[in-house]
Design an enzyme around this catalytic site. Structure first.
Site, PDB file in Angstrom:
ATOM      1  N   CYS A  30       0.825  -1.209   0.000  1.00 35.54           N
ATOM      2  CA  CYS A  30       0.000   0.000   0.000  1.00 35.54           C
ATOM      3  C   CYS A  30       0.863   1.265   0.000  1.00 35.54           C
ATOM      4  O   CYS A  30       1.612   1.509   0.946  1.00 35.54           O
ATOM      5  CB  CYS A  30      -0.908  -0.062   1.228  1.00 35.54           C
ATOM      6  SG  CYS A  30      -1.624   1.492   1.744  1.00 35.54           S
ATOM      7  N   CYS A  33       0.202   3.705   2.863  1.00 37.70           N
ATOM      8  CA  CYS A  33       0.720   3.116   4.110  1.00 37.70           C
ATOM      9  C   CYS A  33       2.207   3.438   4.249  1.00 37.70           C
ATOM     10  O   CYS A  33       2.689   3.761   5.342  1.00 37.70           O
ATOM     11  CB  CYS A  33       0.534   1.599   4.109  1.00 37.70           C
ATOM     12  SG  CYS A  33      -1.188   1.077   4.006  1.00 37.70           S
TER      13      CYS A  33
END
Length: 102
Positions: A30, A33
């Site tokens: 991600c 993230c």
């Protein structure tokens, strides 16, 4: 530094914690993230002693992701006295998260 924890550590480190805890539900693939990682590490250092910051990999800990209805990553949940009290989805400013932990 935000420490990665597993489902077996979650009860002790998060639900039984005497201080507020921010849990970052993330995935290694991600992009947002990865953008949040240094912010969370810094937040963990800033709040050391008064709050804790942990990371949970949703791909490795699917049961926790399901338990807290994580639909997208990153999702950050603030726990106080073992209860989820605030949730953030997506990239967040450090100050917003720090305020939630105060």
């Amino acid at each position: 530094m935000a420490t990665q924890i597993t489902a077996s550590e979650f009860q002790e480190k998060v639900l039984n914690a005497s201080t507020p805890v921010l849990v970052d539900f993330f995935a290694t693939w991600c992009g947002p993230c990865k953008m949040m990682a240094p912010v969370l590490d810094e937040l963990g250092q800033d709040m050391a002693g008064s709050a804790a910051v942990y990371k949970v990999d949703v791909d490795q800990e699917m049961s926790l992701a399901q338990q807290f209805n994580i639909m997208s990553v990153p999702t950050m949940i603030v726990f106080k006295n073992g209860q989820p009290v605030q949730q953030f989805v997506g990239v967040q400013p450090k100050q917003t998260l720090a305020s939630a932990l105060a």
